[in-house]
Design a protein around this motif. Structure first.
Motif, PDB file in Angstrom:
ATOM      1  N   THR A   1     -36.298  19.038  -8.625  1.00 24.09           N
ATOM      2  CA  THR A   1     -35.628  18.125  -8.159  1.00 24.09           C
ATOM      3  C   THR A   1     -35.317  18.704  -6.915  1.00 24.09           C
ATOM      4  O   THR A   1     -35.287  19.795  -6.526  1.00 24.09           O
ATOM      5  N   LEU A   2     -34.577  17.598  -6.490  1.00 19.68           N
ATOM      6  CA  LEU A   2     -34.389  18.008  -4.949  1.00 19.68           C
ATOM      7  C   LEU A   2     -33.094  18.568  -5.380  1.00 19.68           C
ATOM      8  O   LEU A   2     -33.274  18.987  -4.027  1.00 19.68           O
ATOM      9  N   LEU A   3     -32.023  18.377  -6.001  1.00 17.04           N
ATOM     10  CA  LEU A   3     -31.229  19.608  -5.460  1.00 17.04           C
ATOM     11  C   LEU A   3     -31.743  20.889  -6.463  1.00 17.04           C
ATOM     12  O   LEU A   3     -30.722  21.813  -5.454  1.00 17.04           O
TER      13      LEU A   3
ATOM     14  N   PRO B   1     -23.940  16.575  -3.165  1.00 17.44           N
ATOM     15  CA  PRO B   1     -24.259  15.743  -2.621  1.00 17.44           C
ATOM     16  C   PRO B   1     -22.820  15.049  -2.007  1.00 17.44           C
ATOM     17  O   PRO B   1     -21.605  15.531  -2.665  1.00 17.44           O
TER      18      PRO B   1
ATOM     19  N   ASP C   1     -26.159  14.668   3.631  1.00 19.31           N
ATOM     20  CA  ASP C   1     -26.624  13.872   2.674  1.00 19.31           C
ATOM     21  C   ASP C   1     -26.263  14.772   1.301  1.00 19.31           C
ATOM     22  O   ASP C   1     -25.905  14.381   0.460  1.00 19.31           O
ATOM     23  N   TYR C   2     -25.719  16.261   1.872  1.00 19.99           N
ATOM     24  CA  TYR C   2     -25.630  17.192   0.898  1.00 19.99           C
ATOM     25  C   TYR C   2     -24.582  18.336   1.200  1.00 19.99           C
ATOM     26  O   TYR C   2     -24.844  18.609   2.525  1.00 19.99           O
TER      27      TYR C   2
ATOM     28  N   LEU D   1     -32.882   8.061  -0.792  1.00 21.72           N
ATOM     29  CA  LEU D   1     -32.179   8.881  -1.557  1.00 21.72           C
ATOM     30  C   LEU D   1     -31.388   8.531  -2.821  1.00 21.72           C
ATOM     31  O   LEU D   1     -32.200  10.073  -3.469  1.00 21.72           O
ATOM     32  N   ALA D   2     -30.882   7.539  -3.028  1.00 20.58           N
ATOM     33  CA  ALA D   2     -30.523   7.402  -4.374  1.00 20.58           C
ATOM     34  C   ALA D   2     -31.664   7.216  -5.094  1.00 20.58           C
ATOM     35  O   ALA D   2     -31.606   8.015  -6.110  1.00 20.58           O
TER      36      ALA D   2
ATOM     37  N   THR E   1     -34.511   8.956  -5.359  1.00 21.60           N
ATOM     38  CA  THR E   1     -34.797  10.109  -5.180  1.00 21.60           C
ATOM     39  C   THR E   1     -34.383  11.243  -5.981  1.00 21.60           C
ATOM     40  O   THR E   1     -33.933  12.264  -6.771  1.00 21.60           O
ATOM     41  N   GLN E   2     -32.462  10.842  -6.196  1.00 11.99           N
ATOM     42  CA  GLN E   2     -32.004  11.498  -7.263  1.00 11.99           C
ATOM     43  C   GLN E   2     -31.849  11.030  -8.960  1.00 11.99           C
ATOM     44  O   GLN E   2     -30.824  12.073  -9.759  1.00 11.99           O
TER      45      GLN E   2
ATOM     46  N   ASP F   1     -32.401  14.483 -10.222  1.00 12.76           N
ATOM     47  CA  ASP F   1     -31.091  15.028 -10.645  1.00 12.76           C
ATOM     48  C   ASP F   1     -30.261  14.575 -11.989  1.00 12.76           C
ATOM     49  O   ASP F   1     -29.253  15.353 -12.441  1.00 12.76           O
TER      50      ASP F   1
ATOM     51  N   TYR G   1     -25.191   7.321 -12.248  1.00 19.01           N
ATOM     52  CA  TYR G   1     -26.645   6.855 -11.444  1.00 19.01           C
ATOM     53  C   TYR G   1     -26.993   5.562 -11.593  1.00 19.01           C
ATOM     54  O   TYR G   1     -27.174   5.208 -10.189  1.00 19.01           O
TER      55      TYR G   1
END
Ligand code: ARG
Length: 576
Positions: free
Chosen positions: A6-8, A33, A41-42, A498-499, A501-502, A505, A522
């Motif tokens: 995942t992105l995170l 985040p 962004d992070y 971005l949302a 892509t999350q 997560d 989310y």
């Protein structure tokens, strides 16, 4: 691109690599985040603790980490802020490539973690009575968890640990015989609550009946075939009541998922013998008891966990010990979740501790009590009817649909009734579920029709409505190019990307903490970002590649909303 993360997870692993490269392999990355846009962004927050442990200047260590941090093609900017935070701004091209990989795909390219076998104990009502509001939370939280974990590739084994054993069944079967010849017999069973109350009244008023009920218990426990037939009939009827509720709720539990308390009867003597042989259970005042050092009472003495009563009878605890064994040995669980009222917390802590000591579950198996708080009425007391009775779940859900029907008819009087009924079903049931699932499950919450059915705010109707608006875009376009490149030029486009892509997560959080509210939060955030995008960036009025790219964002938002709400067990509609 590491699409198995995942992105995170991707950011986290890169930051950890950098920490390792500067000799701080043990330090946590703590990537979260960003709380505010000016932080990027992070944010990676682990450097401070690492610097402290090494007695280093945190900003200097942060600089060393940044020098080693390989986020080429992922981040467009890295910045050290405050006492040593690392602000990460993602590259729009990178976000676009993640979305490009997901668009049009059934699984939305959500990466699968290493697959586990997860047993989820949920719903698990007592069959002596009808399901009431107290069973709502376990049923829908468990269902949402089952859906999310399956979606992530795990093998989920649902276990409906129904209460189908105990002395009440003597009374109920005896009463079943009594009303059988009576014309009101079948009718009496239409309403289990009344049936139970009438049986109870017979117990109190007629010693002969009470005597018979006691004999039935003994016979039932002794395996008498005739009483067994009666008992099964009663269970079957009670199960049908539950199944009607499951159908209304859209919860997929079936008879195959039922493994009730009675299924463990034969294992119980062996459990007690085993605990004795291992020196864990001892005789105390004629009962068999386990004293666990970990749990002390007010006087500082170990609390008693009773596994066999003085009269030889077994208890809820004994059955649960047998169930742990079954889930570990037969179902081969890597993880076992118990979605049960928080008030049973002590029972589960004792159960898990004892199961480990007795060797029924090794450290490799995760045993988790997924507790939840009470559903309260406006008066701040547990939710009841006006007359103070427990609210039947079936009636509550009927009311939800009726209220939603009134709302929908008000908004859309011209729609045909059948369609309004369909919408009302999705909205009414969705609202009840979402109001519950969106709260942190550990807290109590106040049940309020008006807030849950509002079309504004963090509610199911709001999200369902947002979905219809996005879906509506596609009714106005003739062609949508699934291969069109996604380009993120405007801030609102990037924020939406971005949302999107999350999503993975959010699901990872739900899975890790067994907490569906992360998915609700989310989806609400995603809907908000979409609305901003939709206001800032014309879709239908734009042209060429810009239009094609924006349509891709719309498509992915619609698919993510539909999938996400579906994982909560909430239906979407194309129009409402
Ligand atoms: N039947 C119980 C009740 O209504 C819940 C059972 C939960 N599961 C378990 N393995 N103890 O309180």
């Amino acid at each position: 691109m590491s699409s198995d993360l995942t992105l995170l997870q991707l950011l986290d692993s890169r930051v950890r690599d950098a920490l390792a490269a500067v000799g701080a392999a043990d330090a946590p990355a703590i990537v979260v985040p960003a709380a505010r846009p000016e932080f990027g962004d992070y944010q990676a927050n682990g450097v401070m603790a690492a610097a402290k442990a090494r007695k280093m200047n945190p900003r200097e260590l942060a600089q060393q980490v940044v020098d080693k941090l390989d986020l080429a093609g992922i981040a467009s900017k890295l910045e050290i802020a405050g006492p040593g935070f690392i602000n990460i701004t993602l590259d729009p091209t990178f976000l676009a490539s993640r979305l490009q990989a997901a668009v049009g795909r059934e699984d939305l390219a959500v990466p699968h973690p290493p697959a586990q076998r997860v047993v989820i104990d949920y719903s698990s009502p007592n069959l002596a009575k009808e399901m009431h509001v107290g069973h709502l939370r376990s049923t829908i939280i468990g269902d949402a968890l089952a859906r999310v974990l399956r979606y992530l590739g795990h093998t989920v084994i649902a276990q409906n640990h129904i209460g189908d054993w105990g002395t009440q069944f003597g009374m109920l079967t005896a009463f079943l015989v009594e009303v059988e010849g009576d014309a009101s017999g079948e009718m009496a069973l239409n309403d289990l609550e009344t049936f139970y109350r009438r049986a109870k009244a017979r117990m109190d008023e007629d010693p002969a009946f009470a005597d018979m009920a006691r004999q039935y218990v003994v016979k039932l426990q002794g395996g008498d075939p005739a009483i067994n037939v009666l008992w099964r009939r009663f269970l079957d009827i009670s199960m049908q009541h539950c199944e009607a509720v499951y159908a209304t709720l859209g919860v997929g539990l079936t008879r195959a998922d039922v493994r009730g308390e009675s299924a463990y009867n034969e294992a119980l003597p062996g459990i007690v013998a085993d605990l004795k042989a291992k020196g864990l259970a001892v005789e105390s005042e004629g009962a068999r008891v386990v004293f666990l050092e970990e749990f002390k009472n007010k006087d500082g003495e170990p609390q008693a966990y009773i596994v066999q009563k003085q009269d030889g009878g077994y208890l809820y605890a004994t059955t649960d010990l047998a169930a742990v064994r079954y889930r570990v040995d037969e179902l081969k669980a890597d993880r076992a979740l118990y979605v049960v009222d928080a008030r049973q917390g002590l029972h589960f802590q004792q159960l898990f501790t004892l199961s480990r000591k007795a060797g029924y579950a090794s450290d490799k198996v995760s045993l988790e009590h997924v507790g939840f708080g009470v559903m309260m009425g406006e008066d701040g007391k547990p939710f009841k009817t006006r007359s103070g009775d427990t609210v039947k779940l079936a009636e509550l859900l009927e009311e939800a649909e009726e209220r939603a029907f009134a709302l929908v008819s008000d908004k859309n009087p011209d729609l045909p009734e059948l369609q309004r009924r369909e919408i009302a079903q999705a909205v009414g049931i969705g609202a009840v579920k979402y109001a519950d699932l969106s709260k942190n499950r550990n807290s109590d919450y106040v049940f309020n029709w008006d807030t849950m059915l509002a079309f504004e705010g963090n509610t199911a109707p709001y999200l369902q409505y947002a979905y219809t608006r996005i879906a509506g875009v596609f009714r106005k376009v003739d062609a949508w190019d699934a291969g069109a490149p996604i380009v993120l030029a405007e801030p609102a486009e990037k924020a939406l990307a971005l949302a999107l892509t999350q999503f993975a997560d959010a699901l990872a959080s739900v899975s890790r903490e067994a907490a569906p509210h992360w998915l609700c939060a989310y989806l609400y955030g995603l809907a908000t970002q979409f609305m901003r995008f939709y206001e800032a960036c014309p879709v239908l009025k734009s042209e060429g590649e810009v239009r094609a790219s924006r349509l891709q964002l719309c498509r992915l938002t619609a698919d993510t909303m539909r999938t996400g709400l579906g994982l909560l067990g909430i239906q979407v509609l194309d129009a409402m």
